[in-house]
Design a protein around this motif. Structure first.
Motif, PDB file in Angstrom:
ATOM      1  N   MET A   1       0.856  -1.200   0.000  1.00  0.00           N
ATOM      2  CA  MET A   1       0.000   0.000   0.000  1.00  0.00           C
ATOM      3  C   MET A   1       0.882   1.236   0.000  1.00  0.00           C
ATOM      4  SD  MET A   1      -2.955   1.077   2.728  1.00  0.00           S
ATOM      5  CE  MET A   1      -3.883   2.586   2.533  1.00  0.00           C
ATOM      6  N   SER A   2       0.532   2.226  -0.795  1.00  0.00           N
ATOM      7  CA  SER A   2       1.325   3.446  -0.892  1.00  0.00           C
ATOM      8  C   SER A   2       1.389   4.169   0.442  1.00  0.00           C
ATOM      9  CB  SER A   2       0.719   4.378  -1.949  1.00  0.00           C
ATOM     10  OG  SER A   2       0.735   3.773  -3.211  1.00  0.00           O
ATOM     11  N   SER A   3       2.531   4.857   0.688  1.00  0.00           N
ATOM     12  CA  SER A   3       2.628   5.714   1.856  1.00  0.00           C
ATOM     13  C   SER A   3       1.778   6.948   1.610  1.00  0.00           C
ATOM     14  CB  SER A   3       4.086   6.113   2.079  1.00  0.00           C
ATOM     15  OG  SER A   3       4.885   4.965   2.288  1.00  0.00           O
ATOM     16  N   LEU A   4       1.487   7.649   2.678  1.00  0.00           N
ATOM     17  CA  LEU A   4       0.647   8.835   2.570  1.00  0.00           C
ATOM     18  C   LEU A   4       1.510  10.067   2.309  1.00  0.00           C
ATOM     19  CD1 LEU A   4      -1.972   8.280   5.413  1.00  0.00           C
ATOM     20  CD2 LEU A   4      -2.266   7.934   2.957  1.00  0.00           C
ATOM     21  N   ALA A   5       1.170  10.788   1.251  1.00  0.00           N
ATOM     22  CA  ALA A   5       1.832  12.067   0.991  1.00  0.00           C
ATOM     23  C   ALA A   5       1.249  13.147   1.894  1.00  0.00           C
ATOM     24  CB  ALA A   5       1.649  12.457  -0.474  1.00  0.00           C
ATOM     25  N   ILE A   6      -0.047  13.056   2.165  1.00  0.00           N
ATOM     26  CA  ILE A   6      -0.739  14.037   3.008  1.00  0.00           C
ATOM     27  C   ILE A   6      -1.624  13.278   3.990  1.00  0.00           C
ATOM     28  CG2 ILE A   6      -2.407  15.932   3.066  1.00  0.00           C
ATOM     29  CD1 ILE A   6      -1.555  16.577   0.165  1.00  0.00           C
ATOM     30  N   ALA A   7      -1.502  13.624   5.253  1.00  0.00           N
ATOM     31  CA  ALA A   7      -2.380  13.060   6.281  1.00  0.00           C
ATOM     32  C   ALA A   7      -2.747  14.185   7.239  1.00  0.00           C
ATOM     33  CB  ALA A   7      -1.686  11.919   7.028  1.00  0.00           C
ATOM     34  N   ALA A   8      -3.973  14.627   7.163  1.00  0.00           N
ATOM     35  CA  ALA A   8      -4.434  15.749   7.993  1.00  0.00           C
ATOM     36  C   ALA A   8      -5.611  15.297   8.836  1.00  0.00           C
ATOM     37  CB  ALA A   8      -4.832  16.926   7.109  1.00  0.00           C
ATOM     38  N   ASN A   9      -5.523  15.559  10.120  1.00  0.00           N
ATOM     39  CA  ASN A   9      -6.555  15.125  11.040  1.00  0.00           C
ATOM     40  C   ASN A   9      -7.256  16.322  11.677  1.00  0.00           C
ATOM     41  OD1 ASN A   9      -8.044  13.380  12.807  1.00  0.00           O
ATOM     42  ND2 ASN A   9      -6.564  13.847  14.429  1.00  0.00           N
ATOM     43  N   ASN A  10      -8.582  16.392  11.459  1.00  0.00           N
ATOM     44  CA  ASN A  10      -9.414  17.356  12.178  1.00  0.00           C
ATOM     45  C   ASN A  10      -9.004  18.810  11.922  1.00  0.00           C
ATOM     46  OD1 ASN A  10     -11.686  17.596  13.859  1.00  0.00           O
ATOM     47  ND2 ASN A  10     -10.405  17.947  15.658  1.00  0.00           N
ATOM     48  N   LEU A  11      -8.886  19.157  10.634  1.00  0.00           N
ATOM     49  CA  LEU A  11      -8.529  20.538  10.293  1.00  0.00           C
ATOM     50  C   LEU A  11      -9.634  21.501  10.716  1.00  0.00           C
ATOM     51  CD1 LEU A  11      -7.047  20.439   6.667  1.00  0.00           C
ATOM     52  CD2 LEU A  11      -5.811  20.739   8.805  1.00  0.00           C
ATOM     53  N   HIS A  12      -9.231  22.546  11.412  1.00  0.00           N
ATOM     54  CA  HIS A  12     -10.161  23.608  11.815  1.00  0.00           C
ATOM     55  C   HIS A  12      -9.596  24.960  11.400  1.00  0.00           C
ATOM     56  CE1 HIS A  12     -13.247  21.709  14.425  1.00  0.00           C
ATOM     57  NE2 HIS A  12     -12.318  20.783  14.594  1.00  0.00           N
ATOM     58  N   LYS A  13     -10.485  25.867  11.021  1.00  0.00           N
ATOM     59  CA  LYS A  13     -10.078  27.236  10.761  1.00  0.00           C
ATOM     60  C   LYS A  13     -11.302  28.131  10.808  1.00  0.00           C
ATOM     61  CE  LYS A  13      -6.964  30.359   9.696  1.00  0.00           C
ATOM     62  NZ  LYS A  13      -5.806  30.629  10.576  1.00  0.00           N
ATOM     63  N   SER A  14     -11.187  29.216  11.559  1.00  0.00           N
ATOM     64  CA  SER A  14     -12.255  30.210  11.640  1.00  0.00           C
ATOM     65  C   SER A  14     -11.660  31.591  11.462  1.00  0.00           C
ATOM     66  CB  SER A  14     -12.968  30.138  12.997  1.00  0.00           C
ATOM     67  OG  SER A  14     -13.587  28.876  13.189  1.00  0.00           O
ATOM     68  N   TYR A  15     -12.474  32.483  10.916  1.00  0.00           N
ATOM     69  CA  TYR A  15     -12.122  33.902  10.836  1.00  0.00           C
ATOM     70  C   TYR A  15     -13.216  34.658  11.576  1.00  0.00           C
ATOM     71  CZ  TYR A  15      -8.782  32.483   7.259  1.00  0.00           C
ATOM     72  OH  TYR A  15      -7.741  31.881   6.590  1.00  0.00           O
ATOM     73  N   GLY A  16     -12.915  35.057  12.802  1.00  0.00           N
ATOM     74  CA  GLY A  16     -13.950  35.664  13.635  1.00  0.00           C
ATOM     75  C   GLY A  16     -15.022  34.640  13.945  1.00  0.00           C
ATOM     76  N   ASP A  17     -16.264  34.982  13.683  1.00  0.00           N
ATOM     77  CA  ASP A  17     -17.371  34.067  13.937  1.00  0.00           C
ATOM     78  C   ASP A  17     -17.623  33.105  12.774  1.00  0.00           C
ATOM     79  OD1 ASP A  17     -17.828  35.255  16.397  1.00  0.00           O
ATOM     80  OD2 ASP A  17     -19.270  36.715  15.583  1.00  0.00           O
ATOM     81  N   LYS A  18     -16.932  33.304  11.670  1.00  0.00           N
ATOM     82  CA  LYS A  18     -17.170  32.459  10.498  1.00  0.00           C
ATOM     83  C   LYS A  18     -16.286  31.221  10.548  1.00  0.00           C
ATOM     84  CE  LYS A  18     -17.108  32.395   5.440  1.00  0.00           C
ATOM     85  NZ  LYS A  18     -18.376  31.634   5.377  1.00  0.00           N
ATOM     86  N   VAL A  19     -16.912  30.056  10.627  1.00  0.00           N
ATOM     87  CA  VAL A  19     -16.189  28.786  10.617  1.00  0.00           C
ATOM     88  C   VAL A  19     -15.983  28.365   9.165  1.00  0.00           C
ATOM     89  CG1 VAL A  19     -16.226  26.362  11.312  1.00  0.00           C
ATOM     90  CG2 VAL A  19     -17.190  28.100  12.824  1.00  0.00           C
ATOM     91  N   VAL A  20     -14.727  28.240   8.750  1.00  0.00           N
ATOM     92  CA  VAL A  20     -14.413  27.887   7.359  1.00  0.00           C
ATOM     93  C   VAL A  20     -14.152  26.392   7.228  1.00  0.00           C
ATOM     94  CG1 VAL A  20     -12.880  28.344   5.414  1.00  0.00           C
ATOM     95  CG2 VAL A  20     -13.451  30.184   7.015  1.00  0.00           C
ATOM     96  N   LEU A  21     -13.386  25.830   8.130  1.00  0.00           N
ATOM     97  CA  LEU A  21     -13.145  24.387   8.168  1.00  0.00           C
ATOM     98  C   LEU A  21     -13.551  23.880   9.545  1.00  0.00           C
ATOM     99  CD1 LEU A  21      -9.629  24.176   6.442  1.00  0.00           C
ATOM    100  CD2 LEU A  21     -11.874  23.715   5.411  1.00  0.00           C
ATOM    101  N   ASP A  22     -14.349  22.822   9.548  1.00  0.00           N
ATOM    102  CA  ASP A  22     -14.955  22.365  10.799  1.00  0.00           C
ATOM    103  C   ASP A  22     -14.702  20.874  11.010  1.00  0.00           C
ATOM    104  OD1 ASP A  22     -16.422  22.305  13.116  1.00  0.00           O
ATOM    105  OD2 ASP A  22     -18.378  22.349  12.131  1.00  0.00           O
ATOM    106  N   GLY A  23     -13.416  20.508  11.195  1.00  0.00           N
ATOM    107  CA  GLY A  23     -13.091  19.114  11.466  1.00  0.00           C
ATOM    108  C   GLY A  23     -12.923  18.289  10.211  1.00  0.00           C
ATOM    109  N   VAL A  24     -12.018  18.695   9.332  1.00  0.00           N
ATOM    110  CA  VAL A  24     -11.808  18.019   8.040  1.00  0.00           C
ATOM    111  C   VAL A  24     -10.647  17.041   8.152  1.00  0.00           C
ATOM    112  CG1 VAL A  24     -11.105  18.358   5.637  1.00  0.00           C
ATOM    113  CG2 VAL A  24     -12.778  19.907   6.691  1.00  0.00           C
ATOM    114  N   ASP A  25     -10.877  15.792   7.753  1.00  0.00           N
ATOM    115  CA  ASP A  25      -9.825  14.774   7.683  1.00  0.00           C
ATOM    116  C   ASP A  25      -9.488  14.524   6.221  1.00  0.00           C
ATOM    117  OD1 ASP A  25      -9.892  14.427  10.463  1.00  0.00           O
ATOM    118  OD2 ASP A  25     -11.396  12.835  10.328  1.00  0.00           O
TER     119      ASP A  25
END
Length: 337
Positions: A1-25
């Motif tokens: 099985m190929s190794s992972l080039a990208i592995a991201a767990n639970n990405l979050h990002k907000s700008y003020g009250d605006k949630v842009v990323l809400d737990g992205v894997d």
């Protein structure tokens, strides 16, 4: 099985009250093309900016590894392993294509000799040698995007982020860019592609994730995503009312349209299902005048997962997408067998 080039767990990002990323894997195996789809404002560009170290992740984000390096503790190693082509060109219009390439070579600390050799090789690879001495301001949109990508490759990155790389290109230039992307992966690179062109993801991506309101709505191969959406069917049209009524008796699972003299039968689009319909018609001595097969496409998936509010924008951006309806003359039914 190929190794992972990208592995991201639970990405979050907000700008003020605006949630842009809400737990992205996100997980992307090496040597593959991964496409992130989503309407405007879904968070695609923000995800790219985080993964490429251009902006910091938000509170609550878990471990993120790019090219085997930890994003939080080894950002310099991450930067050394990636290349980024953004939505907006990084090309300097006031200098020539060659000078743009040499500038990137300087930024990567290549020697003058290495820089000139690398620039010449990449300009040739992207069919820009004849235009190399001309100001970039004279380049067409497709040429600028090719130069932009060539500049991204100066550092020989193993992971390439392409954020809507074909936006604004004509169909020919878009298809040329697709071929370049395929060649990058053939040469061993990993490509993380964001796009609003549904056909682009369908044509290129090994795996696709649909991002909506900061969350992954669905992920899988193009085929897997299409199977999530019901609505596939076979449509038979007749010119003879008697043949239409007889076919309705032979195909009792069909829904009839008396005005159009047409029957619609639920189908997943497989050859076996199509053959079964044709065999049942043959047994009854009936032949349809027109047969149309519809299987859900990425348009259907996109609209179903992101809602009608974005349908207009998506349809506009997907104006060049391939039609999923295949009309087959009834005489060609033997070919199906």
């Amino acid at each position: 099985m190929s190794s992972l080039a990208i592995a991201a767990n639970n990405l979050h990002k907000s700008y003020g009250d605006k949630v842009v990323l809400d737990g992205v894997d996100l997980t992307v195996p090496e040597g593959t093309i991964f496409s992130l789809l989503g309407p405007n404002g879904a968070g695609k560009t923000t995800a790219v900016k985080i993964l490429s170290t251009l902006t910091s992740p938000g509170t609550g984000t878990g471990a993120v590894r790019i090219g085997g390096h930890d994003l939080a503790t080894d950002p310099q190693k991450v930067r050394a392993s990636i290349g980024v082509t953004g939505q907006f060109s990084a090309v300097d219009n006031l200098i020539t294509g060659e000078e743009n390439m040499l500038l990137m070579a300087d930024l990567h600390h290549l020697t003058k000799r290495e820089g000139r050799r690398t620039a010449a090789n990449l300009l040739a690879r992207f069919d820009l040698t004849d235009a190399a001495k001309k100001p970039a301001s004279t380049y067409s949109g497709g040429m600028k995007r090719r130069l932009d990508l060539a500049m991204t490759l100066v550092g020989n990155p193993s992971i390439i982020f392409l954020d809507e790389p074909t936006t604004g290109l004509d169909p020919r230039s878009r298809h040329n860019m697709w071929q370049i992307i395929r060649e990058l992966v053939t040469d061993g690179a990993t490509v993380f592609l964001t796009t609003q062109y549904l056909e682009e993801a369908d044509q290129l991506a090994d795996r696709i994730a649909v991002l909506n309101h900061g969350r992954i709505a669905a992920e899988g191969t193009a085929g897997e995503l299409k199977r999530l959406i019901p609505g596939g069917h076979i449509r038979l049209r007749f010119t003879d009312p008697i043949a239409y009524r007889s076919a309705g008796l032979a195909l009792r699972d069909a829904t009839g349209d008396d005005d159009a003299l047409a029957l619609q039968i639920p189908s997943g689009g497989s050859q076996r299902e199509l053959r079964s319909v044709l065999d049942r018609l043959d047994s009854a001595g009936i032949e349809a005048d027109e047969l149309t097969v519809h299987t859900p496409d990425l348009d259907d998936v996109f609209f179903a997962l992101t809602g009608d509010a974005h349908a207009t924008d998506a349809r506009t951006t997907n104006a060049h997408a391939t039609n999923a309806h295949a009309t087959v003359p009834a005489q060609a039914k033997e070919a199906v067998r």
